[in-house]
Design a protein around this motif. Structure first.
Motif, PDB file in Angstrom:
ATOM      1  N   THR A 109     -14.014   7.761  10.327  1.00 27.83           N
ATOM      2  CA  THR A 109     -12.763   7.517   9.623  1.00 27.83           C
ATOM      3  C   THR A 109     -12.880   6.131   9.017  1.00 27.83           C
ATOM      4  O   THR A 109     -13.059   5.156   9.737  1.00 27.83           O
ATOM      5  N   ALA A 146      -6.975   1.121   6.217  1.00 33.39           N
ATOM      6  CA  ALA A 146      -5.694   1.739   5.852  1.00 33.39           C
ATOM      7  C   ALA A 146      -4.583   0.703   5.932  1.00 33.39           C
ATOM      8  O   ALA A 146      -4.617  -0.206   6.764  1.00 33.39           O
ATOM      9  N   ALA A 157      -0.942  14.906   7.418  1.00 29.46           N
ATOM     10  CA  ALA A 157      -1.811  14.813   8.599  1.00 29.46           C
ATOM     11  C   ALA A 157      -2.725  16.026   8.676  1.00 29.46           C
ATOM     12  O   ALA A 157      -2.388  17.114   8.212  1.00 29.46           O
ATOM     13  N   GLN A 163      -5.968  12.762  11.518  1.00 29.47           N
ATOM     14  CA  GLN A 163      -6.081  11.779  10.449  1.00 29.47           C
ATOM     15  C   GLN A 163      -4.767  11.833   9.681  1.00 29.47           C
ATOM     16  O   GLN A 163      -4.304  12.911   9.314  1.00 29.47           O
ATOM     17  N   VAL A 164      -4.176  10.666   9.450  1.00 29.44           N
ATOM     18  CA  VAL A 164      -2.901  10.579   8.740  1.00 29.44           C
ATOM     19  C   VAL A 164      -3.106   9.718   7.499  1.00 29.44           C
ATOM     20  O   VAL A 164      -3.661   8.619   7.584  1.00 29.44           O
ATOM     21  N   VAL A 165      -2.700  10.253   6.338  1.00 31.63           N
ATOM     22  CA  VAL A 165      -2.815   9.507   5.085  1.00 31.63           C
ATOM     23  C   VAL A 165      -1.435   9.353   4.464  1.00 31.63           C
ATOM     24  O   VAL A 165      -0.560  10.200   4.630  1.00 31.63           O
ATOM     25  N   THR A 213      -3.941   9.453  -2.408  1.00 29.50           N
ATOM     26  CA  THR A 213      -3.724   9.173  -0.986  1.00 29.50           C
ATOM     27  C   THR A 213      -4.397   7.869  -0.569  1.00 29.50           C
ATOM     28  O   THR A 213      -5.332   7.394  -1.209  1.00 29.50           O
ATOM     29  N   PRO A 229      -7.361   6.997   5.541  1.00 28.39           N
ATOM     30  CA  PRO A 229      -6.733   7.605   6.716  1.00 28.39           C
ATOM     31  C   PRO A 229      -6.659   6.660   7.917  1.00 28.39           C
ATOM     32  O   PRO A 229      -7.428   5.708   8.031  1.00 28.39           O
TER      33      PRO A 229
END
Length: 144
Positions: A49, A53, A85, A120-122, A130, A133
């Motif tokens: 990852t 971010a 997500a 994973q959250v963007v 986006t 992440p």
């Protein structure tokens, strides 16, 4: 009767653990115990990852049996229109996108129990692009 639950989150893959559980009454008398031998299977993502971010995220298990995944922008950082997500799928070695939702937090329904889940959250900008992440995890207890 009082029930106490203990949970070791994210133990190293293949690590063997032995737990001894003994009942203790209100007078602090200790009863005969039982043992449980367990082996952890690491389900962490095998893909990197990227770092950098500008938002934060969290995941938590709900008593309704779902996982709540939230994203937010700390003060002074870029604002996002919404967050998206994806849950790590160890069988396919890829992240599976959760269905889009018009509200926060996102809910991942019908999650497997007795394991750790990784997301994973963007952040999603107004133009549809986006952010990088953020990786978050949650330990889901075994079903009773």
């Amino acid at each position: 009767m009082t029930t106490t639950t203990y949970q070791d989150a994210h133990v190293a893959d293949g690590e063997n653990l032995c737990y001894v559980v003994r009942p203790v009454d209100f007078a602090e008398n200790v009863g005969a115990g039982t043992t449980a031998d367990v082996t952890e299977h690491d389900l962490r993502p095998t893909v990197e990852t990227p770092a950098g971010a500008t938002h934060a995220a969290s995941a938590s298990f709900s008593s309704s049996g779902s996982v709540r995944v939230s994203g937010w922008s700390p003060a002074g950082t870029e604002e996002y229109e919404r967050f998206r997500a994806a849950r790590w799928n160890p069988q396919t070695a890829a992240f599976d996108l959760l269905p889009d939702s018009d509200y926060e937090p996102l809910h991942d329904e019908n999650v497997p129990t007795g394991t750790s889940l990784w997301y994973q959250v963007v952040g999603v900008r107004a133009d549809g692009t986006t952010s990088l992440p953020v990786l978050v995890s949650v330990a889901v207890p075994p079903s009773s």
